[in-house]
Design a protein around this motif. Structure first.
Motif, mmCIF file in Angstrom:
data_model
loop_
_atom_site.group_PDB
_atom_site.id
_atom_site.type_symbol
_atom_site.label_atom_id
_atom_site.label_comp_id
_atom_site.label_asym_id
_atom_site.label_seq_id
_atom_site.Cartn_x
_atom_site.Cartn_y
_atom_site.Cartn_z
ATOM 1 N N THR A 1 100.851 98.054 155.931
ATOM 2 C CA THR A 1 101.191 96.855 156.699
ATOM 3 C C THR A 1 101.319 95.684 155.728
ATOM 4 O O THR A 1 101.029 95.821 154.544
ATOM 5 C CB THR A 1 100.093 96.522 157.734
ATOM 6 O OG1 THR A 1 98.909 96.126 157.033
ATOM 7 C CG2 THR A 1 99.797 97.708 158.639
ATOM 8 N N ASP B 1 99.315 93.333 155.592
ATOM 9 C CA ASP B 1 97.952 92.957 155.231
ATOM 10 C C ASP B 1 97.231 93.984 154.366
ATOM 11 O O ASP B 1 96.211 93.663 153.756
ATOM 12 C CB ASP B 1 97.106 92.742 156.494
ATOM 13 C CG ASP B 1 97.566 91.547 157.293
ATOM 14 O OD1 ASP B 1 98.090 90.583 156.699
ATOM 15 O OD2 ASP B 1 97.400 91.571 158.523
ATOM 16 N N SER B 2 97.715 95.208 154.349
ATOM 17 C CA SER B 2 96.951 96.256 153.687
ATOM 18 C C SER B 2 97.847 97.403 153.247
ATOM 19 O O SER B 2 98.706 97.859 154.003
ATOM 20 C CB SER B 2 95.891 96.786 154.661
ATOM 21 O OG SER B 2 95.111 97.773 154.072
ATOM 22 N N ARG C 1 92.048 103.920 153.444
ATOM 23 C CA ARG C 1 92.975 103.309 154.397
ATOM 24 C C ARG C 1 92.998 101.791 154.266
ATOM 25 O O ARG C 1 94.049 101.167 154.325
ATOM 26 C CB ARG C 1 92.611 103.705 155.826
ATOM 27 C CG ARG C 1 93.571 103.082 156.823
ATOM 28 C CD ARG C 1 93.633 103.798 158.105
ATOM 29 N NE ARG C 1 94.666 103.204 158.943
ATOM 30 C CZ ARG C 1 94.868 103.537 160.174
ATOM 31 N NH1 ARG C 1 94.138 104.480 160.732
ATOM 32 N NH2 ARG C 1 95.817 102.958 160.875
ATOM 33 N N TYR C 2 91.818 101.191 154.133
ATOM 34 C CA TYR C 2 91.722 99.737 154.017
ATOM 35 C C TYR C 2 91.049 99.384 152.697
ATOM 36 O O TYR C 2 89.830 99.439 152.595
ATOM 37 C CB TYR C 2 90.934 99.148 155.191
ATOM 38 C CG TYR C 2 91.538 99.490 156.526
ATOM 39 C CD1 TYR C 2 92.740 98.937 156.915
ATOM 40 C CD2 TYR C 2 90.906 100.388 157.382
ATOM 41 C CE1 TYR C 2 93.313 99.262 158.140
ATOM 42 C CE2 TYR C 2 91.468 100.714 158.606
ATOM 43 C CZ TYR C 2 92.666 100.143 158.976
ATOM 44 O OH TYR C 2 93.236 100.469 160.176
ATOM 45 N N LYS D 1 89.336 97.493 149.551
ATOM 46 C CA LYS D 1 88.400 96.376 149.465
ATOM 47 C C LYS D 1 89.192 95.092 149.251
ATOM 48 O O LYS D 1 90.085 95.027 148.414
ATOM 49 C CB LYS D 1 87.418 96.607 148.317
ATOM 50 C CG LYS D 1 86.357 95.561 148.203
ATOM 51 C CD LYS D 1 85.573 95.361 149.473
ATOM 52 C CE LYS D 1 84.374 96.216 149.584
ATOM 53 N NZ LYS D 1 83.545 95.822 150.748
ATOM 54 N N SER E 1 90.944 93.678 151.733
ATOM 55 C CA SER E 1 91.929 93.549 152.806
ATOM 56 C C SER E 1 91.227 92.992 154.053
ATOM 57 O O SER E 1 90.004 93.016 154.150
ATOM 58 C CB SER E 1 92.570 94.911 153.110
ATOM 59 O OG SER E 1 91.611 95.802 153.629
ATOM 60 N N PRO E 2 91.988 92.474 155.029
ATOM 61 C CA PRO E 2 91.356 91.896 156.216
ATOM 62 C C PRO E 2 90.409 92.848 156.950
ATOM 63 O O PRO E 2 89.402 92.413 157.497
ATOM 64 C CB PRO E 2 92.547 91.514 157.105
ATOM 65 C CG PRO E 2 93.654 91.258 156.136
ATOM 66 C CD PRO E 2 93.442 92.270 155.037
ATOM 67 N N ARG E 3 90.697 94.138 156.939
ATOM 68 C CA ARG E 3 89.839 95.103 157.622
ATOM 69 C C ARG E 3 88.651 95.569 156.777
ATOM 70 O O ARG E 3 87.765 96.250 157.263
ATOM 71 C CB ARG E 3 90.647 96.340 158.036
ATOM 72 C CG ARG E 3 91.637 96.094 159.141
ATOM 73 C CD ARG E 3 90.995 96.543 160.446
ATOM 74 N NE ARG E 3 91.892 96.559 161.559
ATOM 75 C CZ ARG E 3 92.339 97.645 162.160
ATOM 76 N NH1 ARG E 3 92.038 98.829 161.701
ATOM 77 N NH2 ARG E 3 93.109 97.550 163.198
ATOM 78 N N ASN E 4 88.644 95.197 155.489
ATOM 79 C CA ASN E 4 87.556 95.579 154.588
ATOM 80 C C ASN E 4 87.302 94.429 153.611
ATOM 81 O O ASN E 4 87.458 94.584 152.400
ATOM 82 C CB ASN E 4 87.925 96.872 153.843
ATOM 83 C CG ASN E 4 86.767 97.452 153.072
ATOM 84 O OD1 ASN E 4 85.624 97.041 153.218
ATOM 85 N ND2 ASN E 4 87.076 98.412 152.223
ATOM 86 N N PRO E 5 86.913 93.275 154.147
ATOM 87 C CA PRO E 5 86.766 92.102 153.281
ATOM 88 C C PRO E 5 85.615 92.243 152.294
ATOM 89 O O PRO E 5 84.657 92.972 152.532
ATOM 90 C CB PRO E 5 86.498 90.962 154.269
ATOM 91 C CG PRO E 5 85.961 91.627 155.493
ATOM 92 C CD PRO E 5 86.571 92.999 155.538
#
Length: 136
Positions: A56, A58-59, A79-80, A82, A84-88
Motif C-alpha cells: 500500500t 503506507d506499507s 507484512r507491516y 517496523k 509503518s502505521p500498523r507497526n509504529p
C-alpha cells in the motif's frame, strides 16, 4: 544493489545489535570485502506476488528466503515493517535508533542531552535548543 545491501546486512548485523543501520561508510568499507561480494553474487531478487498484492502507499511488506548450503530453507515474511502505521516504532526504539546512527558523528553525552531536551519539548521557550548538536 539490493543483493549487495542484503549481503552486507547478513554479514554485519549480527555484531551490531537490534538497532542495526547500514551507513555510507559501511558501503565503502564493504566494497572490497570478498565475503560480502561472494554472498551478493549468490543473492537473487525476485518479484513476490503476495508482497505486490499487499503493498500500500503506507506499507511495503517484505519476504526474505535463504537457502543454506545444506539445502535448508529459512524464510521470513513481514507484512507491516517496523515504522509503518500498523507497526509504529516506540519512543524508546526511535531514541535507540537515533543513538545508533548519531554515534558516528556526535558525542554520546551530546546525544543524551539533545534527547532530554526533545523529551520535554513542551517546556522549551523556542526550538533553538534543538539545533545545538555539533559534529565532533
Amino acid at each position: 544493489s539490493t543483493p549487495f545491501a542484503a549481503a552486507m546486512a547478513l554479514v554485519l548485523a549480527p555484531g551490531r545489535g537490534s538497532e542495526f543501520a547500514l551507513s555510507t561508510e559501511d558501503f565503502r568499507a564493504c566494497l572490497r570485502d570478498e565475503r560480502i561480494r561472494a554472498l551478493a553474487g549468490r543473492t537473487t531478487c525476485v518479484a513476490d506476488s503476495e508482497v505486490e498484492r499487499l503493498t500500500t502507499r503506507d506499507s511495503v511488506p517484505g519476504r526474505v528466503t535463504c537457502v543454506l548450503t545444506d539445502g535448508t530453507h529459512r524464510e521470513r515474511f513481514v507484512r507491516y515493517p517496523k515504522g509503518s502505521p500498523r507497526n509504529p516504532m516506540t519512543r524508546d526504539e526511535v531514541c535507540a535508533r537515533l543513538r545508533s546512527v548519531a554515534a558516528r558523528c556526535f558525542a554520546q553525552a551530546d546525544i543524551e542531552a539533545w534527547l532530554a531536551r526533545v523529551s520535554s519539548i513542551e517546556n522549551l521557550e523556542n526550538v533553538a535548543a534543538l539545533f545545538t548538536l555539533r559534529a565532533r
